[in-house]
Write an enzyme that holds these catalytic residues in place. Structure first.
Site, PDB file in Angstrom:
ATOM      1  N   CYS A 143       0.824  -1.208   0.000  1.00  0.00           N
ATOM      2  CA  CYS A 143       0.000   0.000   0.000  1.00  0.00           C
ATOM      3  C   CYS A 143       0.859   1.260   0.000  1.00  0.00           C
ATOM      4  O   CYS A 143       0.394   2.333  -0.387  1.00  0.00           O
ATOM      5  CB  CYS A 143      -0.943   0.008   1.200  1.00  0.00           C
ATOM      6  SG  CYS A 143      -0.106  -0.016   2.800  1.00  0.00           S
ATOM      7  N   SER A 202       9.526   3.032   6.046  1.00  0.00           N
ATOM      8  CA  SER A 202       8.071   2.932   6.109  1.00  0.00           C
ATOM      9  C   SER A 202       7.451   4.243   6.571  1.00  0.00           C
ATOM     10  O   SER A 202       8.100   5.059   7.236  1.00  0.00           O
ATOM     11  CB  SER A 202       7.659   1.814   7.072  1.00  0.00           C
ATOM     12  OG  SER A 202       8.131   0.564   6.630  1.00  0.00           O
ATOM     13  N   GLY A 208       6.274  -3.695  11.439  1.00  0.00           N
ATOM     14  CA  GLY A 208       6.715  -5.055  11.151  1.00  0.00           C
ATOM     15  C   GLY A 208       6.120  -5.684   9.914  1.00  0.00           C
ATOM     16  O   GLY A 208       6.649  -6.672   9.414  1.00  0.00           O
ATOM     17  N   GLN A 209       5.036  -5.124   9.402  1.00  0.00           N
ATOM     18  CA  GLN A 209       4.348  -5.776   8.285  1.00  0.00           C
ATOM     19  C   GLN A 209       5.199  -5.820   7.023  1.00  0.00           C
ATOM     20  O   GLN A 209       5.120  -6.758   6.239  1.00  0.00           O
ATOM     21  CB  GLN A 209       3.027  -5.059   8.003  1.00  0.00           C
ATOM     22  CG  GLN A 209       2.132  -5.848   7.066  1.00  0.00           C
ATOM     23  CD  GLN A 209       0.765  -5.221   6.917  1.00  0.00           C
ATOM     24  OE1 GLN A 209       0.486  -4.176   7.490  1.00  0.00           O
ATOM     25  NE2 GLN A 209      -0.092  -5.855   6.144  1.00  0.00           N
ATOM     26  N   GLN A 213       6.115  -8.739   4.121  1.00  0.00           N
ATOM     27  CA  GLN A 213       5.905  -8.537   2.682  1.00  0.00           C
ATOM     28  C   GLN A 213       7.173  -8.850   1.885  1.00  0.00           C
ATOM     29  O   GLN A 213       7.103  -9.391   0.778  1.00  0.00           O
ATOM     30  CB  GLN A 213       5.434  -7.101   2.442  1.00  0.00           C
ATOM     31  CG  GLN A 213       4.013  -6.866   2.946  1.00  0.00           C
ATOM     32  CD  GLN A 213       3.669  -5.398   3.135  1.00  0.00           C
ATOM     33  OE1 GLN A 213       4.549  -4.555   3.326  1.00  0.00           O
ATOM     34  NE2 GLN A 213       2.384  -5.077   3.090  1.00  0.00           N
ATOM     35  N   GLY A 284     -13.285  -6.053   4.334  1.00  0.00           N
ATOM     36  CA  GLY A 284     -12.081  -6.836   4.058  1.00  0.00           C
ATOM     37  C   GLY A 284     -11.571  -7.507   5.312  1.00  0.00           C
ATOM     38  O   GLY A 284     -11.438  -6.862   6.360  1.00  0.00           O
ATOM     39  N   ALA A 285     -11.284  -8.810   5.214  1.00  0.00           N
ATOM     40  CA  ALA A 285     -10.774  -9.555   6.368  1.00  0.00           C
ATOM     41  C   ALA A 285      -9.483 -10.279   6.012  1.00  0.00           C
ATOM     42  O   ALA A 285      -9.206 -11.370   6.516  1.00  0.00           O
ATOM     43  CB  ALA A 285     -11.827 -10.547   6.863  1.00  0.00           C
ATOM     44  N   GLY A 286      -8.692  -9.652   5.145  1.00  0.00           N
ATOM     45  CA  GLY A 286      -7.362 -10.179   4.843  1.00  0.00           C
ATOM     46  C   GLY A 286      -6.388  -9.747   5.924  1.00  0.00           C
ATOM     47  O   GLY A 286      -6.782  -9.435   7.053  1.00  0.00           O
ATOM     48  N   MET A 288      -4.573  -6.968   6.301  1.00  0.00           N
ATOM     49  CA  MET A 288      -4.791  -5.604   6.774  1.00  0.00           C
ATOM     50  C   MET A 288      -6.090  -5.509   7.570  1.00  0.00           C
ATOM     51  O   MET A 288      -6.147  -4.860   8.618  1.00  0.00           O
ATOM     52  CB  MET A 288      -4.825  -4.638   5.593  1.00  0.00           C
ATOM     53  CG  MET A 288      -3.523  -4.537   4.825  1.00  0.00           C
ATOM     54  SD  MET A 288      -2.267  -3.611   5.720  1.00  0.00           S
ATOM     55  CE  MET A 288      -2.792  -1.941   5.402  1.00  0.00           C
TER      56      MET A 288
END
Length: 542
Positions: A143, A202, A208-209, A213, A284-286, A288
């Protein structure tokens, strides 16, 4: 440069007052013109046979000739120019290059057009490696960034080809891309990826995401043609750096993420009197979406509607224990939105889920102001840009999180210096590994060359000694020859090693490599690069 015209070999050279007449092994006489060579000169009304090697002719340092390349029959003069070292760009060392846009250099309006879904990363690598000057590639699309990492056979040509590819794919003019792009080479490109993996680049410092990735780039690239040794090695080392920085500096302790920043932004923008009673909806429930739910729960939210394509992802959220989650399918999105005061969107949809026309028909929100709050952290955006024109809503996207992040950032700036020190050490380690790859072909061919001589001389020796030699003596003689060969190889190979543990510079090691290539006619130097480019050109013509 040499071309055959009626039995006469013609050489073209750049103008210079100095010249030592060449003495060649060619049977045809040599004619030298002191003039600039051009593509039309290569034709010379006859068949182009190649480019004369400066190594085979004693020449003045200021007399420029180009090395011999054996050409396939039927290649035109232009193709010769593309595939030989006449092209000045092929004289460069192979480079690692990063080309891209991120949250610091480009607005979300541009980034969303360039975003590449995970499913398209492997075919994207294939398209990039089909370009003439790109050997390896990787795609990092989140993103906050879209970055293309490549191993380029030519910096200039590689950058041009990748930029054109990005422009064609996104519809963004090249001139606009160039205004906003990140463009880094070799050490700078390596440092950039290491900083990205460590969370230093970032929007949310230390989050940490991004490390997950980067790991996903490696996982997705496994077995994909074009995600090869140099690029995969770069990303694997970046993972090591990301882990080490987080372990040794604690830069991620209590850290924000894009999801947590989104929740905090919503909390700040809601009227204080409405915070406890606001109706929350998450689309959305992925990965993120689950993080948004987690941070909503941490902020005290105990009831929310989650809209998703399937219920399985919603049921898998660990935070469901003490929270009332109402699942709704995607087909009910507008009905749910009409009852929500705060809407978080975080899906991978390529098209907007909320348009201006949709939102205009929704009733006022139940907050004190009656304004509905959209927090859109998707790229591409799930909420159409025109929605922000409506007076009944407030729309925030990922670029609006900067104000929330700024206060959190100061606490971790002290740890950045420690992280940079670690990154510096890891850059040296990675570059020593990468540089060692330069000499691997020479080492292999040198070993094979010596082994051929050893085996041939051993056979001669054994044949002279007759067939009735005891097996024990044969083994002893073989071991003796191996020992002599290995001891002779040891010194030269040590001077071809590049492990970062000695005082030799890369330039010295490459000089040693070129010397061995010339002395033993190993031909692993520039010819490897020429063969790669020539092969790409020929494949493109089929």
């Amino acid at each position: 440069m040499a071309a055959a015209v009626g039995g006469l070999t013609t050489c073209f050279a750049r103008p210079t007052p100095e010249f030592i007449a060449p003495s060649t092994s060619y049977s045809a006489p040599v004619r030298v013109f002191f003039k600039p060579f051009k593509v039309r000169d290569l034709c010379c009304a006859g068949e182009v046979v190649g480019v004369l090697s400066a190594r085979s002719i004693p020449i003045s340092p200021r007399f420029e000739l180009i090395r011999l390349v054996r050409m396939q029959p039927g290649l035109s003069a232009l193709e010769l120019l593309k595939t030989s070292s006449v092209n000045r760009y092929t004289k460069e060392r192979i480079s690692i290059v990063v080309i891209g846009l991120n949250v610091h250099t480009a607005p979300v309006e541009l980034r969303e057009k360039l975003a590449i879904p995970e499913a398209q990363w492997p075919p994207g690598i294939g398209e990039l490696c089909a370009l003439n000057h790109i050997e390896e590639a990787a795609v990092l699309s989140t993103c906050n960034r879209i970055e293309i990492y490549v191993v380029a056979l030519s910096q200039h040509r590689g950058v041009k080809e990748v930029t054109e590819w990005m422009s064609k794919r996104s519809g963004i003019p090249i001139s606009e891309l160039c205004k906003h792009r990140v463009l880094l080479y070799n050490t700078d490109a390596t440092q950039h990826l290491f900083e990205v993996s460590a969370g230093l680049d970032s929007l949310v410092l230390g989050e940490g995401q991004i490390l997950a990735q980067v790991k996903h780039v490696v996982k997705t690239g496994q077995g994909v043609a074009g995600f090869d040794r140099k690029i995969s090695g770069l990303f694997k080392h970046a993972i090591t750096v990301g882990k080490r920085v987080r372990t040794e500096t604690n830069i991620s302790s209590g850290s924000f993420s894009v999801s947590s920043a989104a929740v905090e932004l919503a909390q700040k923008k809601l009227p204080e009197s409405s915070y406890a009673t606001a109706k929350v909806m998450v689309v959305g429930a992925g990965k993120m979406g689950k993080l948004v739910i987690k941070h909503l729960v941490a902020k005290g939210c105990r009831k929310m509607v989650v809209v998703n394509r399937t219920q399985d992802s919603v049921d898998a959220v660990e935070e469901l224990k003490d929270v009332e989650i109402i699942y709704k399918p995607l087909s009910k999105i507008l009905a749910c939105a009409s009852e929500a005061d705060v809407i978080f969107t975080c899906t991978a949809s390529k098209t907007p889920l909320f348009t201006k026309e949709h939102v205009a028909m929704l009733p006022p929100a139940g907050t004190e102001t009656g304004r509905r709050l959209f927090v859109d952290i998707s790229v591409p955006r799930n909420v159409e840009q025109r929605v922000s024109d409506l007076e009944t809503v407030s729309v925030f996207n990922v670029d609006d999180l900067k104000e929330v992040v700024a206060a959190n950032k100061e606490d971790r700036l002290k740890k950045v210096q420690e992280a940079q020190s670690i990154i510096g050490e890891e850059i040296n380690k990675f570059e020593a590994w990468r540089d060692s790859l330069e000499t691997v072909p020479t080492i292999k061919k040198f070993r094979a060359y010596v082994e051929r001589i050893r085996a041939a001389e051993l056979d001669k020796c054994l044949s002279k000694m007759g067939e009735d030699i005891p097996k024990k003596k044969k083994v002893a003689i073989n071991d003796l020859s191996l020992g002599i060969a290995n001891k002779l190889l040891h010194g030269p190979i040590q001077h071809l090693r590049c492990d970062g543990n000695d005082s030799r510079t890369l330039d010295e090691i490459l000089q040693n490599m070129h010397a061995i290539n010339r002395m033993f006619d190993l031909e692993t130097d520039l010819s490897v690069l020429e063969e790669k480019i020539r092969a790409k050109v020929e494949r493109g013509q089929k």
